[in-house]
Design a protein around this motif. Structure first.
Motif, PDB file in Angstrom:
ATOM      1  N   ALA A   1      17.478 -20.627  -6.942  1.00  0.00           N
ATOM      2  CA  ALA A   1      17.597 -19.452  -6.039  1.00  0.00           C
ATOM      3  C   ALA A   1      16.034 -18.841  -5.985  1.00  0.00           C
ATOM      4  O   ALA A   1      15.735 -18.228  -4.903  1.00  0.00           O
TER       5      ALA A   1
ATOM      6  N   GLU B   1      23.052 -24.357  15.048  1.00  0.00           N
ATOM      7  CA  GLU B   1      22.273 -23.830  16.072  1.00  0.00           C
ATOM      8  C   GLU B   1      20.988 -23.080  15.453  1.00  0.00           C
ATOM      9  O   GLU B   1      19.957 -23.012  15.935  1.00  0.00           O
ATOM     10  N   ASP B   2      21.414 -22.269  14.294  1.00  0.00           N
ATOM     11  CA  ASP B   2      20.472 -21.812  13.579  1.00  0.00           C
ATOM     12  C   ASP B   2      20.185 -22.100  12.220  1.00  0.00           C
ATOM     13  O   ASP B   2      21.015 -21.229  11.288  1.00  0.00           O
ATOM     14  N   ASN B   3      19.673 -23.138  11.883  1.00  0.00           N
ATOM     15  CA  ASN B   3      19.459 -23.541  10.486  1.00  0.00           C
ATOM     16  C   ASN B   3      18.584 -22.918   9.790  1.00  0.00           C
ATOM     17  O   ASN B   3      17.108 -23.183  10.112  1.00  0.00           O
ATOM     18  N   PRO B   4      18.654 -22.304   8.720  1.00  0.00           N
ATOM     19  CA  PRO B   4      17.276 -21.678   7.844  1.00  0.00           C
ATOM     20  C   PRO B   4      16.530 -22.848   7.321  1.00  0.00           C
ATOM     21  O   PRO B   4      15.339 -22.578   6.939  1.00  0.00           O
TER      22      PRO B   4
ATOM     23  N   GLU C   1      14.931 -24.689   9.061  1.00  0.00           N
ATOM     24  CA  GLU C   1      13.678 -24.485  10.139  1.00  0.00           C
ATOM     25  C   GLU C   1      12.561 -23.549   9.452  1.00  0.00           C
ATOM     26  O   GLU C   1      11.410 -23.846   9.698  1.00  0.00           O
ATOM     27  N   LEU C   2      12.720 -22.523   8.518  1.00  0.00           N
ATOM     28  CA  LEU C   2      11.894 -21.801   7.901  1.00  0.00           C
ATOM     29  C   LEU C   2      11.289 -22.877   6.904  1.00  0.00           C
ATOM     30  O   LEU C   2       9.905 -22.785   6.809  1.00  0.00           O
ATOM     31  N   PHE C   3      12.046 -23.636   6.182  1.00  0.00           N
ATOM     32  CA  PHE C   3      11.157 -24.496   5.347  1.00  0.00           C
ATOM     33  C   PHE C   3      10.452 -25.533   6.081  1.00  0.00           C
ATOM     34  O   PHE C   3       9.547 -25.977   5.633  1.00  0.00           O
TER      35      PHE C   3
ATOM     36  N   GLY D   1      24.131 -20.311  -2.392  1.00  0.00           N
ATOM     37  CA  GLY D   1      22.999 -20.195  -3.212  1.00  0.00           C
ATOM     38  C   GLY D   1      21.745 -19.967  -2.232  1.00  0.00           C
ATOM     39  O   GLY D   1      20.666 -19.572  -2.573  1.00  0.00           O
ATOM     40  N   GLY D   2      21.915 -20.424  -0.911  1.00  0.00           N
ATOM     41  CA  GLY D   2      20.862 -20.236   0.002  1.00  0.00           C
ATOM     42  C   GLY D   2      19.593 -21.039  -0.570  1.00  0.00           C
ATOM     43  O   GLY D   2      18.607 -20.484  -0.497  1.00  0.00           O
TER      44      GLY D   2
ATOM     45  N   TYR E   1      19.898 -27.296   4.034  1.00  0.00           N
ATOM     46  CA  TYR E   1      19.976 -25.956   3.406  1.00  0.00           C
ATOM     47  C   TYR E   1      21.555 -25.705   2.977  1.00  0.00           C
ATOM     48  O   TYR E   1      22.270 -25.748   3.769  1.00  0.00           O
TER      49      TYR E   1
END
Lengths: 272, 104
Positions: free
Chosen positions: A128, A43-46, A48-50, A220-221, A216
């Motif tokens: 990272a 639902e909230d996938n980082p 999307e920032l990329f 390590g993000g 994602y």
């Protein structure tokens, strides 16, 4: 003494029976829990920032030639991004070869914007502290094929051949452990610990292997592409590291994507 | 430079479901660079402020226990579709970022 032994044996037998029944039950419950966990995360996938970052990079005039990538032809015509990801790898007549999404995007960065391939290859994948530009670009392009079906144009020149090479690469046994991709990913129902392994020779298994990439990774993000995933397979096999954007990887991606033909691509994913 | 946030705000029943994705390294200051062996200095979001329709609804202090590129979710009552949601953060180096979205 004898009675104690018998008693112990009975307890052990009972324990074994209990363990077997509960493992079978626990596995299904654990799988279901993992799926629930993934649904919540998606639902909230980082990622999307990329996607946002990639879109900005795509539209910005950059590189020595100061042009944007809006004239980049991903196979559906210059500048057409929608649906391009699920139709790659494909044959590109301008270079006379089969390319996958990341390779094509890097090709555009080099040919249109004037970036140097060796500079791009210096840091091919995210760590990272740094996400390479092409990773964000691939994520953006992949996001533009969200909820579309894989439709790899297999009738184009060279595609069959590339597919067959990919199939051979997947079956190639070597390295200190003497195994191939197919050793673990060639049959149904295999797993490592609790992790089920996809059978890449079946349509469902192949779909699982390409689904969720670029992804994602929470450990390590970092944002990682399908190219990275393929490279990491070779690392896990203890093979020598393939060159960035090599023919081998394109062939392997062609094999997987073509096997996944017709399955729905859900867009950039999230991984543990 | 701080990267933009992604804000989604949706009415669900009588409350708004607000989701915010932030782009931030959230370095804890406890990790060493694998290549140089140098400690990566702490760099994390310290303060988050969420306001809806000009009224502050959440004001929070966060720290290094929060992951990189964090996601936050809030449920806010007493708001309407069309209200403006403003999210801003400040990190320990004084970097700031503020983004907004309307509730749909």
């Amino acid at each position: 003494m004898k009675r104690t032994v018998l008693f112990c044996a009975a307890i052990i037998l009972a324990a074994i029976a209990l363990a077997t029944s509960s493992t079978a039950g626990a596995k299904d419950a654990a799988t279901a829990e993992f799926e629930k966990f993934r649904d919540v995360l998606e639902e909230d996938n980082p990622a999307e920032l990329f996607e946002m970052k990639g879109e900005e990079l795509w539209k910005t005039k950059r590189g020595p030639k100061q042009v944007s990538l809006e004239q980049c032809d991903l196979g559906l015509g210059p500048g057409v991004v929608r649906g391009a990801y699920v139709a790659m790898p494909r044959y590109f007549a301008d270079v006379g070869r089969v390319m996958d999404a990341e390779r094509r995007i890097v090709h555009c960065m080099v040919s249109l914007q004037g970036f140097k391939p060796e500079e791009i290859a210096r840091q091919p994948f995210s760590n990272a502290s740094q996400t390479p530009e092409q990773t964000a670009l691939v994520t953006y392009v992949a996001g533009q094929s969200r909820n579309m079906k894989f439709a790899i144009p297999m009738n184009q020149p060279g595609m069959r051949e590339t597919y067959e090479i990919g199939k051979a690469v997947a079956a190639y046994r070597a390295g200190p452990y003497d195994f191939s991709c197919s050793s673990c990913h060639g049959d149904d129902g295999k797993r490592i610990r609790m992790q089920e392994l996809a059978n890449i020779s079946s349509p469902e298994g192949a779909a699982k292997s390409v689904q969720g990439w670029p992804g994602y990774r929470m450990t390590g993000g970092v944002m990682l592409t399908l190219q990275w995933r393929m490279n990491d397979c070779f690392r896990q096999q203890r093979f020598p590291a393939p060159n960035y954007l090599s023919d081998t990887i394109t062939a392997l991606i062609t094999y997987l994507s073509a096997n996944a033909e017709g399955s729905l691509y859900k867009g950039p994913g999230i991984k543990r | 430079m701080a990267e933009p946030m992604k804000i989604r705000a949706q009415m669900k029943g009588d409350s708004a479901d607000i989701r915010v994705l932030m782009s931030h390294p959230m370095d804890t200051g406890q990790v060493k660079d694998a290549k140089t062996g140098q400690t990566i200095p702490a760099h994390f979001i310290q303060q988050v402020i969420v306001s809806v329709g000009g009224k502050v609804v959440v004001e929070g202090q966060i720290g290094t226990a929060v992951s990189r590129n964090p996601v936050f979710g809030f449920k806010v009552k007493g708001v309407r579709a069309g209200d403006k949601v403003v999210v801003s953060w400040t990190d320990n180096k004084g970097d700031k970022r503020s983004d907004e979205a309307a509730i749909v």
